[in-house]
Design a protein around this motif. Structure first.
Motif, mmCIF file in Angstrom:
data_model
loop_
_atom_site.group_PDB
_atom_site.id
_atom_site.type_symbol
_atom_site.label_atom_id
_atom_site.label_comp_id
_atom_site.label_asym_id
_atom_site.label_seq_id
_atom_site.Cartn_x
_atom_site.Cartn_y
_atom_site.Cartn_z
ATOM 1 N N VAL A 24 -42.700 6.960 -64.601
ATOM 2 C CA VAL A 24 -42.710 7.927 -63.498
ATOM 3 C C VAL A 24 -43.478 7.268 -62.351
ATOM 4 N N GLY A 26 -45.593 6.403 -58.921
ATOM 5 C CA GLY A 26 -46.716 7.037 -58.239
ATOM 6 C C GLY A 26 -48.000 6.287 -58.531
ATOM 7 N N MET A 29 -52.012 10.262 -60.644
ATOM 8 C CA MET A 29 -51.334 11.294 -61.423
ATOM 9 C C MET A 29 -50.845 12.432 -60.523
ATOM 10 N N ASP A 31 -49.626 11.919 -57.544
ATOM 11 C CA ASP A 31 -48.361 11.371 -57.043
ATOM 12 C C ASP A 31 -47.256 11.501 -58.095
ATOM 13 N N LYS A 32 -47.596 11.175 -59.344
ATOM 14 C CA LYS A 32 -46.608 11.251 -60.424
ATOM 15 C C LYS A 32 -46.168 12.692 -60.659
ATOM 16 N N HIS A 35 -43.651 13.563 -57.972
ATOM 17 C CA HIS A 35 -42.355 12.950 -58.260
ATOM 18 C C HIS A 35 -41.646 13.690 -59.390
ATOM 19 N N LEU A 63 -48.765 9.624 -69.664
ATOM 20 C CA LEU A 63 -48.319 8.505 -68.835
ATOM 21 C C LEU A 63 -49.453 7.486 -68.675
#
Length: 352
Positions: A24, A26, A29, A31-32, A35, A63
């Motif tokens: 994922v 970014g 986290m 940013d992720k 997304h 992640l």
């Protein structure tokens, strides 16, 4: 195929997706999470909607973290939103990491740093005989927006609420002032009033997070019981209280709610009812408990804030491989009934 470890923390569901999602993009986290919410929301629906999920389920996607201090990262998925922080979900994630061997366990205490969308969360897990017996996490700062604010609630008239942030933003209301008993038999009443109060508070009270305006305003209601003080077995004074948190889209948090407990610590400190280091024991309607303390005081923008710690227990309940058959007509699952009705947008990115 998604590899999922099911868990719960003091009664609150917290699925942990340990494989199958893939990269994922970014840097952080947060940013992720953004997304995922924009491009992978079908996975949230697959996990949490029927027939694989239910309105009271939550999920966490594990992640890699780009932060050199963090052992791992995770994003949190809920029925209608993407919280940036959740205490009960964090307890589930830490327990799964250690009890499955994804991260090494050290007895009697394992120390971890996990990156949530809200930032770094430092964890101390009490461990014995290969089991995580208790998880203590230090949350990001909590603070109070409004005290004793009067709002107009349809069907109730004027209601006094406090508004505080502990990862999500909560409208706190004294259950006794509305003539409500904090008991599971009042579940339907709490759902109805909780949603009405939250909506009215969000419409009538200005709330903007000073660190990140993308964090939304009031999304939960916490019905609070009276404070009780007692002496613990070691002579320490314990402050106790019961609460019921109504989470979007209108259901009861089975645990005492980690972010709600964090926000309540900030409120109690602002009122002079709790001092740093003092033990606060928060109880849910099913009798489960979180122990919490104010670790330190700080500031968030113009607001005086506290650094809360929350501790509780989590248990693994099952290991699953979730699959999606191409011929299944419900590719993103489905929802039935009023509890799933959307509030505003399709889903929200928020901080819990």
């Amino acid at each position: 195929m998604l590899n999922v470890v099911d868990a719960h923390a003091e009664g609150e569901s917290g699925k942990v997706v340990v494989g199958g999602v893939g990269p994922v993009p970014g840097q952080t986290m947060f940013d992720k999470m953004l997304h995922f919410s924009e491009h992978l929301d079908h996975l949230r629906k697959l996990l949490l909607c029927e027939p694989r999920g239910a309105v009271w389920h939550n999920a966490n996607v594990v992640l890699p973290s780009n932060n050199p201090e963090a052992d791992f990262g995770y994003i949190i998925l809920e029925s209608t939103e993407y919280p940036a922080m959740s205490g009960s979900n964090t307890m589930c994630v830490a327990t799964v990491f250690l009890e499955t061997g994804m991260l090494p366990m050290t007895e009697p205490v394992t120390r971890l740093v996990l990156e949530s969308p809200a930032g770094l969360i430092r964890i101390e897990a009490a461990c014995a005989n290969g089991k995580v017996e208790r998880v203590k996490l230090v949350n990001q700062p909590a603070f109070v927006y409004h005290q004793d604010a009067k709002i107009d609630v349809p069907g109730l008239g004027k209601v006094a609420v406090d508004v505080a942030y502990g990862g999500m933003t909560f409208a706190f209301v004294d259950a006794g002032s509305l003539g409500i008993s904090l008991d599971v038999s009042q579940e339907a009443v709490l759902y109805d009033l909780g949603q009405r109060i939250k909506k009215a508070a969000a419409e009538q009270l200005g709330v903007s997070h000073p660190a990140d305006p993308r964090i939304p305003g009031i999304t939960n209601t916490s019905f609070t019981g009276p404070l009780m003080r007692e002496e613990g077995p070691d002579g320490e004074e314990i402050v106790r209280s019961r609460n019921a948190v109504i989470v979007s889209p209108g259901r009861l948090d089975r645990s005492p709610c980690g972010t709600g407990t964090s926000a309540r610590l900030a409120l109690l400190h602002a009122r002079g009812e709790l001092v740093p280091g003092q033990l606060f024991r928060h109880e849910s309607l099913i009798g489960s408990q979180f122990d919490a303390r104010i670790e330190n005081t700080t500031a968030v923008g113009p607001y005086s804030a506290v650094v809360p710690s929350i501790s509780g227990r989590a248990w693994i309940t099952s290991f699953n491989q979730l699959v999606l058959d191409p011929s299944d007509p419900f590719q993103e699952g489905f929802v039935v009934g009023k509890p799933w009705e959307p509030e505003g947008s399709r889903h929200r990115v928020s901080a819990s």
